[in-house]
Design an enzyme around this catalytic site. Structure first.
Site, PDB file in Angstrom:
ATOM      1  N   ASP A  95      25.927  36.971  59.971  1.00 62.79           N
ATOM      2  CA  ASP A  95      27.102  36.675  60.780  1.00 62.79           C
ATOM      3  C   ASP A  95      27.566  35.237  60.561  1.00 62.79           C
ATOM      4  OD1 ASP A  95      29.128  37.182  62.573  1.00 62.79           O
ATOM      5  OD2 ASP A  95      27.809  37.822  64.188  1.00 62.79           O
ATOM      6  N   MET A  96      28.797  34.942  60.944  1.00 56.96           N
ATOM      7  CA  MET A  96      29.377  33.600  60.873  1.00 56.96           C
ATOM      8  C   MET A  96      30.501  33.562  61.905  1.00 56.96           C
ATOM      9  SD  MET A  96      31.966  31.459  59.787  1.00 56.96           S
ATOM     10  CE  MET A  96      32.986  32.256  58.552  1.00 56.96           C
TER      11      MET A  96
ATOM     12  N   ASP B  12      35.107  43.201  64.677  1.00 57.33           N
ATOM     13  CA  ASP B  12      34.407  43.335  65.957  1.00 57.33           C
ATOM     14  C   ASP B  12      35.076  44.367  66.853  1.00 57.33           C
ATOM     15  OD1 ASP B  12      32.327  41.596  65.534  1.00 57.33           O
ATOM     16  OD2 ASP B  12      33.280  39.881  66.510  1.00 57.33           O
TER      17      ASP B  12
END
Length: 743
Positions: free
Chosen positions: A479-480, A549
């Site tokens: 993730d970032m 998301d």
């Protein structure tokens, strides 16, 4: 497939069965552009493609002559200031302050196969017979600088890969302030520009507009390719659509700041460019050093947008993605994030995993909150060791228990970030990107580690590798969750601060590459607050990406539809989540959520134990369907049929290579009443084959491919008139999945 060079005319012809690319050495020694498009025959010369007449208020290269102005010539890799006033492909700031360059042809070489790009992702070949490569060497004698234009034409794909390598052969250093990966001058402006724009939760929406005189562009200055724009644009003829007409796609194999730009001059010539964003960029090139641009891929299609997309899909799925997982069926996973967020214990996780196994899930993924003091967003990032209070046996113990259930185990990381409340930050506060003596902005209470510095990347690598070596981990979600601000590195002098954005991406690629090399059987999924870094650069290291998301089934139709213009179905992480949806608070049927998500790397974001018995059976059926058809879905030919951006219906389909099987997805956003009878024309079938139409395991009839493609498949539903008692009713956010099987 081949490359012809006519030494008498200085013309190059790159070609395969379907496309041609023509360029030539101009009389001033620079490279000129002639043509890119549908295949044309080899000729003795293409002089008629070069036109240059006297025009008032122009500047001319040769003394006492008015027939050679770069302002009115199509060029291959143009510079500014020597009679061309358009935006350049390169710019070099020299010691005396000048930015004028003059790169002239020196030599060229051509060979079978395709070169790797040092430190950068790129498409590749598995045998030399798959592609031909041309390298053209140009030199600026005054600057003692060399530039190599690199072209690869693929034999089976209507694609050309391009990049540029600079080398300082002189005795003085200089600053490269602009170095695009691709420049293409087109003879007219009869195009529509298509870009893929949005924001968090609504990534890669399709936006179309007609080219106009002036500059139109999309870009990122966020340190990542971004949720907001994608490093991919299309130029299409106004009459082209999904199935016919001339289309060109331009894609940058890069994950950082980019610029994609079309400039139309007042003579309606279109200059298309894509590459590293020159805003804030410079690269100090010392004597003896090289600078390599990222690769750009351009695709030509005479068969509309779907034809272009299918080329990108095949190329990126099989010759950009690589390694152990490239051709393997992806496991059905369950991620605990939306089921628990930070509120979990080992016991709770094992119970979720147990229920997932019972329903057919193959991979359990532990998301954020497993490490250090991490119980919320404010602490722990950067300290990659397990929280032994939450997980008494650590990641090693938990992963072994999950595997003992018959599941694979996956783990979430956010390796590029650090919280101030962490051991890493307390020990190395200078390891974040920040400007001296100025306030450092945060995002989600976190800061960006300086991946331009090798010692930082080395430190993170050793922490992660230790966990992977001692545990049973089959999958990593990388993730970032924030972009770069105050981009300054304490590890470099002032003259190199313009390099930091790019050096950061090189550090990211290096970390990915080292982990890929030591742990080749781990499946990596890239993520950046969802789809904030969904780009070809990361597909080289991680064959799938968390698409967004936003897991709402209706919004996902738009997101996945837009993403499909460049990226294969196999690359799109797509999960079924709880309802009401956590992003939109919208309720959609469980069937629809599954029907959308099965066109991607499939999984779940929920606690299955909280579903009813009837819902659990729906889940089991979804998983059985995905396991049965995921190879077809991921490797078949994908067609977009109805756009969610244009009406109440969305449809796409995938067809097997032998055309004996196909799967059609059909979605209705809002229900309607007393409407027309409807048919949907399918694509890609064999017109002579007889196909059984199977829906929910029921054979509803047989039709020839020619019927289904020319007349259409009946999609009339209960909203056409008054539904009789017993007929299956429709609802808002309704969906159908239809399987076609030939006899």
């Amino acid at each position: 497939m081949g490359i012809n060079f006519n030494k008498n005319t200085g013309e190059f012809h790159l070609y395969n069965d379907n496309i041609s690319y023509l360029m030539k050495i101009m009389r001033n020694g620079q490279m000129g552009q002639l043509y890119f498009g549908k295949r044309v025959p080899q000729k003795d010369n293409y002089d008629y493609l070069t036109e240059n007449r006297y025009r008032p208020v122009s500047a001319y290269v040769y003394d006492n002559e008015y027939s050679f102005s770069l302002e009115h010539l199509k060029q291959e890799y143009p510079s500014y200031g020597t009679t061309d006033f358009r935006m350049p492909a390169l710019e070099i700031l020299q010691q005396n302050g000048s930015r004028i360059t003059d790169f002239k042809y020196v030599s060229h070489k051509q060979y079978k196969g395709k070169p790797a790009l040092k430190g950068l992702p790129a498409t590749y070949t598995e045998s030399d017979d798959e592609a031909d490569t041309l390298e053209i060497l140009l030199r600026d004698e005054l600057l003692q600088a060399e530039m190599t234009l690199i072209y690869t034409v693929f034999g089976k794909e209507n694609a050309i890969a391009r990049s540029v390598c600079f080398e300082n052969k002189g005795k003085e250093k200089y600053q490269i302030t602009r170095a695009m990966s691709l420049s293409l001058d087109l003879p007219d402006d009869e195009y529509e520009w298509v870009q893929f724009s949005g924001a968090w939760g609504r990534e890669r929406y399709v936006k179309t507009r007609r080219l106009q005189q002036g500059v139109q562009s999309v870009s990122s200055t966020r340190g990542a390719s971004s949720h907001h724009q994608n490093p991919f644009v299309i130029l299409k003829r106004p009459t082209a659509d999904e199935f016919q007409g001339e289309v060109m796609g331009f894609s940058l194999v890069y994950s950082g700041n980019f610029l994609a730009q079309a400039e139309v001059d007042t003579y309606n010539v279109t200059r298309m460019m894509i590459g590293i964003n020159p805003f804030g960029f410079s690269w100090c090139l010392s004597p003896g050093e090289e600078f390599q641009t990222p690769e750009a891929v351009m695709v030509y299609s005479a068969e509309g947008m779907n034809g272009m997309s299918q080329t990108f899909h095949r190329l990126y799925r099989t010759r950009l993605a690589r390694g152990y997982w490239r051709d393997k069926e992806r496991p059905v996973l369950l991620n605990n994030w939306e089921a628990t967020y930070f509120d979990f214990t080992e016991e709770k996780l094992l119970e979720i995993a147990k229920n997932a196994k019972a329903d057919g899930v193959e991979l359990f993924v532990l998301d954020d909150g497993w490490f250090s003091t991490r119980c919320g967003e404010t602490s722990g990032l950067g300290d990659w060791w397990p929280n032994m209070e939450r997980l008494p046996g650590g990641i090693k113990g938990l992963s072994e228990k999950v595997e003992a259930m018959g599941l694979k185990f996956g783990l979430w990381f956010e390796l590029e970030m650090v919280n101030r409340d962490s051991e890493l930050y307390r020990a190395h506060p200078d390891w974040i990107l920040h400007t001296p003596n100025r306030h450092a902005s945060h995002g989600r209470k976190q800061y960006v580690l300086d991946f331009s510095r090798k010692e930082v990347v080395d430190y993170i690598y050793e922490m992660v590798a230790k966990i992977l070596r001692e545990s049973k981990i089959s999958y990593i979600k990388w993730d970032m969750n924030r972009n770069i601000t105050e981009c300054f590195s304490a590890g470099y002098p002032a003259e190199q601060q313009g390099e930091i954005f790019h050096r950061y991406i090189l550090g990211l690629y290096d970390l990915y590459d080292r982990l890929n090399t030591e742990f080749p059987e781990i499946l990596f999924e890239s993520c950046a607050s969802g789809g904030g870094r969904f780009d070809p650069g990361l597909l080289y290291y991680a064959p799938q990406c968390w698409t967004s998301d936003d897991t709402d089934a209706s919004e996902r139709q738009k997101i996945q539809y837009g993403t499909s213009y460049a990226y294969p179905v196999s690359s799109m992480g797509a999960h079924v989540s709880i309802t009401p949806n956590h992003q939109l608070n919208r309720s959609t049927p469980l069937k629809t959520r599954g029907d959308v998500a099965c066109f991607g790397a499939f999984g779940y974001e929920l606690d299955l134990a909280k579903l009813t018995a009837e819902e659990r059976e729906v889940v089991r059926e979804q998983i059985r369907f995905v396991k049965k058809y995921r190879k077809l879905i991921h490797t078949g030919t994908f067609y977009r049929l109805l756009s969610p951006f244009e009406g109440n219906f969305t449809s796409w389909m995938v067809v097997s290579e032998d055309k004996k099987q196909a799967i059609v997805a059909y979605f209705k956003t809002l229900n309607d009443v007393n409407r027309e009878y409807r048919k949907l024309r399918l694509k890609g079938l064999d017109e002579n084959l007889l196909y059984h139409i199977i829906e929910e395991e029921t054979d509803t009839g047989s039709f020839y491919g020619s019927e289904l493609m020319n007349i259409g498949m009946v999609t009339t539903d209960a909203s056409a008139g008054e539904a009789p008692i017993g007929e299956k009713a429709c609802c808002d956010f309704w969906s159908r999945i239809i399987v076609l099987k030939s006899e």
